[in-house]
Motif scaffolding. Structure first.
Motif, PDB file in Angstrom:
ATOM      1  N   GLY A  67       6.085  27.051  12.285  1.00 36.60           N
ATOM      2  CA  GLY A  67       6.678  26.732  10.994  1.00 36.60           C
ATOM      3  C   GLY A  67       5.839  25.783  10.155  1.00 36.60           C
ATOM      4  N   GLY A  68       4.656  25.409  10.628  1.00 35.85           N
ATOM      5  CA  GLY A  68       3.788  24.532   9.851  1.00 35.85           C
ATOM      6  C   GLY A  68       3.334  23.318  10.642  1.00 35.85           C
ATOM      7  N   SER A  69       2.653  22.423   9.962  1.00 33.64           N
ATOM      8  CA  SER A  69       2.074  21.248  10.598  1.00 33.64           C
ATOM      9  C   SER A  69       3.132  20.165  10.815  1.00 33.64           C
ATOM     10  N   SER A  70       2.807  19.273  11.725  1.00 31.28           N
ATOM     11  CA  SER A  70       3.617  18.060  11.865  1.00 31.28           C
ATOM     12  C   SER A  70       3.321  17.137  10.681  1.00 31.28           C
ATOM     13  N   PRO A 105       2.655  34.104  -3.769  1.00 28.58           N
ATOM     14  CA  PRO A 105       3.118  33.810  -2.410  1.00 28.58           C
ATOM     15  C   PRO A 105       3.527  32.349  -2.252  1.00 28.58           C
ATOM     16  N   LEU A 106       4.768  32.140  -1.814  1.00 30.56           N
ATOM     17  CA  LEU A 106       5.274  30.806  -1.538  1.00 30.56           C
ATOM     18  C   LEU A 106       5.909  30.848  -0.157  1.00 30.56           C
ATOM     19  N   ALA A 107       5.169  30.407   0.844  1.00 31.45           N
ATOM     20  CA  ALA A 107       5.651  30.494   2.221  1.00 31.45           C
ATOM     21  C   ALA A 107       6.684  29.406   2.478  1.00 31.45           C
ATOM     22  N   ILE A 108       7.768  29.799   3.123  1.00 30.82           N
ATOM     23  CA  ILE A 108       8.794  28.842   3.529  1.00 30.82           C
ATOM     24  C   ILE A 108       9.062  29.040   5.012  1.00 30.82           C
ATOM     25  N   ASN A 118      -0.036  22.280   0.431  1.00 31.39           N
ATOM     26  CA  ASN A 118      -1.469  22.513   0.649  1.00 31.39           C
ATOM     27  C   ASN A 118      -1.767  22.126   2.093  1.00 31.39           C
ATOM     28  N   SER A 119      -3.030  21.959   2.421  1.00 35.55           N
ATOM     29  CA  SER A 119      -3.397  21.637   3.799  1.00 35.55           C
ATOM     30  C   SER A 119      -3.021  20.204   4.194  1.00 35.55           C
ATOM     31  N   ASN A 166       0.720  15.762   6.298  1.00 32.10           N
ATOM     32  CA  ASN A 166       0.456  16.519   7.513  1.00 32.10           C
ATOM     33  C   ASN A 166      -0.514  15.812   8.446  1.00 32.10           C
ATOM     34  N   PHE A 167      -0.294  15.967   9.742  1.00 31.85           N
ATOM     35  CA  PHE A 167      -1.239  15.471  10.749  1.00 31.85           C
ATOM     36  C   PHE A 167      -1.179  16.402  11.947  1.00 31.85           C
ATOM     37  N   SER A 168      -2.108  16.227  12.862  1.00 31.45           N
ATOM     38  CA  SER A 168      -2.141  17.072  14.064  1.00 31.45           C
ATOM     39  C   SER A 168      -2.475  16.195  15.265  1.00 31.45           C
ATOM     40  N   GLY A 169      -1.526  16.113  16.186  1.00 29.51           N
ATOM     41  CA  GLY A 169      -1.740  15.362  17.425  1.00 29.51           C
ATOM     42  C   GLY A 169      -1.762  13.862  17.219  1.00 29.51           C
TER      43      GLY A 169
END
Length: 256
Positions: free
Chosen positions: A120-123, A190-193, A224-225, A252-255
């Motif tokens: 569902g996306g990034s943390s 496109p608008l992802a949800i 965005n990213s 957003n972050f990862s780990g």
């Protein structure tokens, strides 16, 4: 005297006739030699001893499994030749590639990895505003400022701790199931949800602290990213059910 010459002449003639007859007999005898004998005398011993050689022929008939090694063609025998294309297909074990064992360092998607990205996306971690819809025993039912977060730990599950500040600050700890991204309209931009639903605990602090069952659901919209917008409805079942709507933006972050 005359008779003497006559006799001598007769004697000479008879002698000549005898010689002529003898020569004639020899010539006839020479002509009677067979041509084969004359030719056999002229042939050499090596030539006369040569005899034609006959090679042995193998007249055996081929069986069903006999084939010509030079032409590489199989001799068809009625009743022993396959008539379907199934025989042309190699066995699955021969055509399939050998399975490669995973390396010990490979981490499956179902393994727990705190702070990972889910489907569902990034943390993320961010801020939001809470709009109270019902209740009032806690800050969840009032209009307040909130801190929000999403921490993924598998591909499908994440924990979303948040805190709604106010007179009785309320801490929300739901565990949510994250769905795949959805397109709002395939004909528009496109608008992802990414929707999610979950349950957890709601803890009310203050003089009358209390823990209650929490139900949560909402949407994540990646901007965005780096940033993700989110909207969620939370319901805490205290003495009175408090319901609040959270609207916020996370980084957003990862780990960890």
């Amino acid at each position: 005297m005359k008779n003497i010459f006559v006799r001598k002449g007769i004697y000479c003639l008879s002698s000549l006739a005898a010689v002529a007859v003898a020569g004639t007999g020899l010539s006839a005898h020479a002509q009677t030699v067979p041509p084969v004998e004359a030719n056999s005398d002229a042939m050499s011993p090596a030539t006369s001893s040569v005899e034609p050689k006959v090679e042995a022929q193998n007249f055996s008939f081929p069986s069903a499994t006999t084939f010509n090694a030079d032409s590489r063609t199989v001799t068809p025998v009625p009743g022993t030749v396959a008539t379907t294309s199934a025989t042309l297909v190699l066995p699955e074990a021969a055509t399939s590639a050998p399975a490669v064992a995973p390396t010990p360092n490979t981490v499956a998607q179902s393994d727990i990895n705190v702070g990972r990205r889910t489907r569902g996306g990034s943390s993320y971690i961010g801020v939001a505003g809470n709009i109270g819809i019902g209740g009032g025993d806690s800050s969840l039912g009032d209009g307040n400022f909130a801190a929000i977060s999403k921490i993924g730990f598998t591909n499908t599950f994440s924990i979303r701790p948040s805190a709604v500040f106010g007179d009785n600050t309320t801490i929300l700890i739901p565990v949510t199931y994250d769905f795949n991204f959805r397109q709002v309209d395939p004909f528009d931009e496109p608008l992802a949800i990414a929707p999610y639903v979950g349950v957890g605990a709601a803890i009310k602090t203050g003089d009358d602290s209390q823990a209650a069952f929490l139900v949560s659901g909402g949407l994540d919209v990646p901007l965005n990213s780096q940033f993700t917008a989110t909207a969620a409805i939370n319901a805490g079942f205290f003495d009175k059910t408090d319901v609040g709507l959270l609207l916020g933006v996370g980084y957003n972050f990862s780990g960890f």
